[in-house]
Write a protein that holds these residues in place. Structure first.
Motif, mmCIF file in Angstrom:
data_model
loop_
_atom_site.group_PDB
_atom_site.id
_atom_site.type_symbol
_atom_site.label_atom_id
_atom_site.label_comp_id
_atom_site.label_asym_id
_atom_site.label_seq_id
_atom_site.Cartn_x
_atom_site.Cartn_y
_atom_site.Cartn_z
ATOM 1 N N ASP A 172 0.805 -1.220 0.000
ATOM 2 C CA ASP A 172 0.000 0.000 0.000
ATOM 3 C C ASP A 172 0.841 1.276 0.000
ATOM 4 O OD1 ASP A 172 -2.262 -1.621 0.138
ATOM 5 O OD2 ASP A 172 -2.301 -1.586 2.328
ATOM 6 N N LEU A 173 2.154 1.134 -0.022
ATOM 7 C CA LEU A 173 3.023 2.302 -0.024
ATOM 8 C C LEU A 173 2.927 3.036 -1.355
ATOM 9 C CD1 LEU A 173 6.216 0.767 1.629
ATOM 10 C CD2 LEU A 173 4.536 2.276 2.705
ATOM 11 N N TYR A 174 3.070 4.375 -1.296
ATOM 12 C CA TYR A 174 3.042 5.198 -2.500
ATOM 13 C C TYR A 174 4.451 5.312 -3.086
ATOM 14 C CZ TYR A 174 -1.782 6.469 -1.529
ATOM 15 O OH TYR A 174 -3.140 6.426 -1.327
ATOM 16 N N PRO A 175 4.549 5.673 -4.365
ATOM 17 C CA PRO A 175 5.862 5.716 -5.033
ATOM 18 C C PRO A 175 6.919 6.510 -4.271
ATOM 19 C CG PRO A 175 4.144 5.947 -6.658
ATOM 20 C CD PRO A 175 3.459 5.967 -5.318
ATOM 21 N N GLU A 176 6.540 7.676 -3.729
ATOM 22 C CA GLU A 176 7.524 8.489 -3.017
ATOM 23 C C GLU A 176 7.984 7.816 -1.723
ATOM 24 O OE1 GLU A 176 3.445 10.023 -1.672
ATOM 25 O OE2 GLU A 176 4.387 9.424 -3.565
ATOM 26 N N GLU A 177 7.111 6.993 -1.135
ATOM 27 C CA GLU A 177 7.480 6.275 0.083
ATOM 28 C C GLU A 177 8.404 5.104 -0.239
ATOM 29 O OE1 GLU A 177 3.347 7.250 2.534
ATOM 30 O OE2 GLU A 177 3.492 5.448 1.293
ATOM 31 N N ILE A 178 8.146 4.465 -1.349
ATOM 32 C CA ILE A 178 9.023 3.378 -1.785
ATOM 33 C C ILE A 178 10.409 3.933 -2.107
ATOM 34 C CG2 ILE A 178 9.409 1.656 -3.596
ATOM 35 C CD1 ILE A 178 6.331 1.424 -3.803
ATOM 36 N N GLU A 179 10.418 5.068 -2.811
ATOM 37 C CA GLU A 179 11.694 5.692 -3.186
ATOM 38 C C GLU A 179 12.498 6.104 -1.953
ATOM 39 O OE1 GLU A 179 13.318 9.476 -5.866
ATOM 40 O OE2 GLU A 179 11.210 8.885 -5.934
ATOM 41 N N SER A 180 11.827 6.567 -0.919
ATOM 42 C CA SER A 180 12.520 6.993 0.304
ATOM 43 C C SER A 180 12.752 5.835 1.276
ATOM 44 C CB SER A 180 11.712 8.094 1.007
ATOM 45 O OG SER A 180 10.461 7.588 1.453
ATOM 46 N N LYS A 181 12.401 4.598 0.825
ATOM 47 C CA LYS A 181 12.597 3.386 1.632
ATOM 48 C C LYS A 181 11.825 3.430 2.957
ATOM 49 C CE LYS A 181 17.188 2.536 -0.367
ATOM 50 N NZ LYS A 181 16.608 1.735 -1.447
ATOM 51 N N THR A 182 10.658 4.064 2.912
ATOM 52 C CA THR A 182 9.770 4.110 4.071
ATOM 53 C C THR A 182 9.071 2.762 4.231
ATOM 54 O OG1 THR A 182 9.399 6.470 3.751
ATOM 55 C CG2 THR A 182 7.782 5.289 5.078
ATOM 56 N N THR A 183 8.891 2.330 5.465
ATOM 57 C CA THR A 183 8.206 1.071 5.746
ATOM 58 C C THR A 183 6.917 1.349 6.514
ATOM 59 O OG1 THR A 183 9.235 0.711 7.902
ATOM 60 C CG2 THR A 183 10.467 -0.045 5.960
ATOM 61 N N PRO A 184 6.010 0.365 6.586
ATOM 62 C CA PRO A 184 4.812 0.535 7.407
ATOM 63 C C PRO A 184 5.141 0.827 8.869
ATOM 64 C CG PRO A 184 4.485 -1.269 5.878
ATOM 65 C CD PRO A 184 5.928 -0.865 5.747
ATOM 66 N N VAL A 185 6.233 0.270 9.375
ATOM 67 C CA VAL A 185 6.653 0.565 10.751
ATOM 68 C C VAL A 185 7.019 2.044 10.867
ATOM 69 C CG1 VAL A 185 8.395 0.116 12.519
ATOM 70 C CG2 VAL A 185 7.433 -1.782 11.204
ATOM 71 N N ASP A 186 7.695 2.569 9.844
ATOM 72 C CA ASP A 186 8.033 3.996 9.835
ATOM 73 C C ASP A 186 6.771 4.852 9.850
ATOM 74 O OD1 ASP A 186 10.776 3.413 9.645
ATOM 75 O OD2 ASP A 186 10.720 3.400 7.455
ATOM 76 N N LEU A 187 5.779 4.458 9.068
ATOM 77 C CA LEU A 187 4.539 5.237 8.988
ATOM 78 C C LEU A 187 3.833 5.296 10.344
ATOM 79 C CD1 LEU A 187 3.025 4.093 5.555
ATOM 80 C CD2 LEU A 187 4.239 6.210 6.071
ATOM 81 N N ALA A 188 3.856 4.181 11.076
ATOM 82 C CA ALA A 188 3.240 4.167 12.399
ATOM 83 C C ALA A 188 3.965 5.128 13.338
ATOM 84 C CB ALA A 188 3.255 2.751 12.967
ATOM 85 N N LYS A 189 5.306 5.161 13.248
ATOM 86 C CA LYS A 189 6.089 6.077 14.086
ATOM 87 C C LYS A 189 5.819 7.524 13.692
ATOM 88 C CE LYS A 189 9.492 7.319 16.912
ATOM 89 N NZ LYS A 189 9.680 8.729 16.564
ATOM 90 N N VAL A 190 5.727 7.782 12.394
ATOM 91 C CA VAL A 190 5.441 9.133 11.905
ATOM 92 C C VAL A 190 4.087 9.600 12.416
ATOM 93 C CG1 VAL A 190 4.870 10.458 9.825
ATOM 94 C CG2 VAL A 190 6.920 9.040 9.863
ATOM 95 N N HIS B 72 -9.362 4.188 -2.700
ATOM 96 C CA HIS B 72 -9.014 2.944 -3.395
ATOM 97 C C HIS B 72 -10.269 2.145 -3.745
ATOM 98 C CE1 HIS B 72 -5.443 3.994 -1.027
ATOM 99 N NE2 HIS B 72 -4.720 3.248 -1.832
ATOM 100 N N VAL B 73 -10.173 1.411 -4.837
ATOM 101 C CA VAL B 73 -11.165 0.387 -5.187
ATOM 102 C C VAL B 73 -10.386 -0.887 -5.481
ATOM 103 C CG1 VAL B 73 -12.824 -0.388 -6.907
ATOM 104 C CG2 VAL B 73 -12.947 1.961 -6.037
ATOM 105 N N ASN B 74 -10.714 -1.944 -4.768
ATOM 106 C CA ASN B 74 -9.979 -3.206 -4.867
ATOM 107 C C ASN B 74 -8.479 -2.997 -4.660
ATOM 108 O OD1 ASN B 74 -12.302 -4.718 -5.305
ATOM 109 N ND2 ASN B 74 -12.196 -4.510 -7.527
ATOM 110 N N GLY B 75 -8.144 -2.110 -3.730
ATOM 111 C CA GLY B 75 -6.754 -1.874 -3.380
ATOM 112 C C GLY B 75 -5.993 -0.987 -4.338
ATOM 113 N N ILE B 76 -6.658 -0.448 -5.358
ATOM 114 C CA ILE B 76 -6.008 0.374 -6.385
ATOM 115 C C ILE B 76 -6.407 1.831 -6.197
ATOM 116 C CG2 ILE B 76 -5.717 0.757 -8.860
ATOM 117 C CD1 ILE B 76 -6.618 -2.196 -9.237
ATOM 118 N N PRO B 77 -5.448 2.760 -6.103
ATOM 119 C CA PRO B 77 -5.790 4.177 -5.946
ATOM 120 C C PRO B 77 -6.600 4.693 -7.131
ATOM 121 C CG PRO B 77 -3.462 3.804 -5.468
ATOM 122 C CD PRO B 77 -3.985 2.540 -6.084
ATOM 123 N N ILE B 78 -7.623 5.506 -6.841
ATOM 124 C CA ILE B 78 -8.470 6.046 -7.917
ATOM 125 C C ILE B 78 -8.268 7.547 -8.106
ATOM 126 C CG2 ILE B 78 -10.236 4.229 -7.945
ATOM 127 C CD1 ILE B 78 -10.911 7.460 -6.073
#
Length: 314
Positions: free
Chosen positions: A47-65, A121-127
């Motif tokens: 479910d990460l967005y492109p900018e989060e993938i590029e910055s190597k952000t993880t779901p654990v990071d998002l919870a801390k943020v 999202h619809v079926n997990g895909i951003p709209i």
């Protein structure tokens, strides 16, 4: 003046500016109420967005943020001595049902002032991320297509069904961008197509829209009128006139939001937004306040809202 939906670059990577800078912009523009509503953390890497993938952000990071955001926002709320009231909340995700369970937990755990109910999202895909992904979402509902149902018809129907489920689970104080599904629609309502296209051609979708509106009204929620699409090429805010009129006619509560993603967007296009509402015959705006110690709904006549200090400062 009020905004019930905002973001900062400090806690959302696709936004700009610090949270404190965004709050200061609201104060400088003499907002009466400014709600801080960063996104709830997503829990899956898919479910990460492109900018989060590029910055190597993880779901654990998002919870801390998110935890850092709430602490920071509460401190800004506590230290606030201006006439701009600050409320602290969050914007939910509706990627799958588990998101709503987590949203309920987050609101309770942090004692947040409000939840902004959204479907992106619809079926997990951003709209609302790109035309390509909107089309991917349309392709994902192929199981709903028959002789009477086109892919776009099916996509709209699925979107409002997801919205219904979100509303049932969360009963959010504010329902964001009610018709976001239209952002990349190939049927350009109001840009050539009839403004009542959905009602006239997809009665099952329209029935679901009315069902959703009536439920929001039943628990006292607000439907935001968002100025955001005006900066994205639309000629109206969300929702478009057909839905706004249905809300008005059924006695629903409309509130203002800018869905700002940085200082430059705080209160952006509010003049056009109020003109839009007046053109539809809207007399009152609703807003949240915590001045009594608990979050409550209040309303103000648009005539009075146009006299607010916001207009002088801008």
């Amino acid at each position: 003046m009020h905004s019930h939906h905002s973001h900062s670059g400090q806690y959302v990577q696709h936004a700009k500016d610090s949270l404190e800078e965004c709050v200061q912009a609201a104060k400088d523009k003499k907002f009466d109420v400014f709600c801080l509503t960063e996104h709830m953390p997503r829990s899956r890497e898919t479910d990460l967005y492109p900018e989060e993938i590029e910055s190597k952000t993880t779901p654990v990071d998002l919870a801390k943020v998110f935890d850092d955001y709430v602490k920071h926002a509460r401190q800004l709320q506590k230290d606030n001595t201006s006439n701009t009231e600050i409320l602290v909340g969050f914007e939910c995700e509706s990627i799958r049902a588990e998101c709503w369970d987590r949203a309920v937990e987050l609101k309770k755990h942090y004692g947040l002032d409000l939840c902004v109910g959204s479907v992106h999202h619809v079926n997990g895909i951003p709209i609302d991320f790109s035309q390509g992904q909107w089309c991917d979402a349309s392709d994902s509902v192929s199981d709903m297509i028959d002789d009477q149902t086109t892919p776009e018809h099916a996509l709209y129907k699925k979107y409002y069904e997801i919205q219904w489920n979100m509303l049932q689970k969360l009963k959010p104080e504010v329902v964001a961008h009610f018709d976001l599904i239209r952002l990349y629609s190939t049927i350009r309502e109001g840009f050539g197509a009839t403004e009542n296209y959905v009602r006239e051609n997809w009665p099952d979708v329209w029935d679901q829209i009315i069902k959703n509106i009536d439920f929001i009204i039943s628990y006292g929620g607000f439907i935001e009128v968002s100025s955001a699409p005006l900066r994205k090429g639309w000629n109206t805010p969300y929702p478009r006139p057909d839905i706004c009129k249905a809300v008005i006619n059924r006695g629903g509560r409309l509130c203002l939001s800018d869905d700002s993603h940085g200082v430059a967007q705080v209160g952006l296009n509010y003049k056009k937004t109020l003109e839009y509402l007046e053109g539809l015959g809207v007399k009152d705006l609703w807003f949240l306040t915590k001045k009594s110690g608990k979050v409550e709904a209040q309303k103000i006549e648009i005539v009075r809202a146009k006299e607010a200090g916001f207009w002088v400062s801008c």
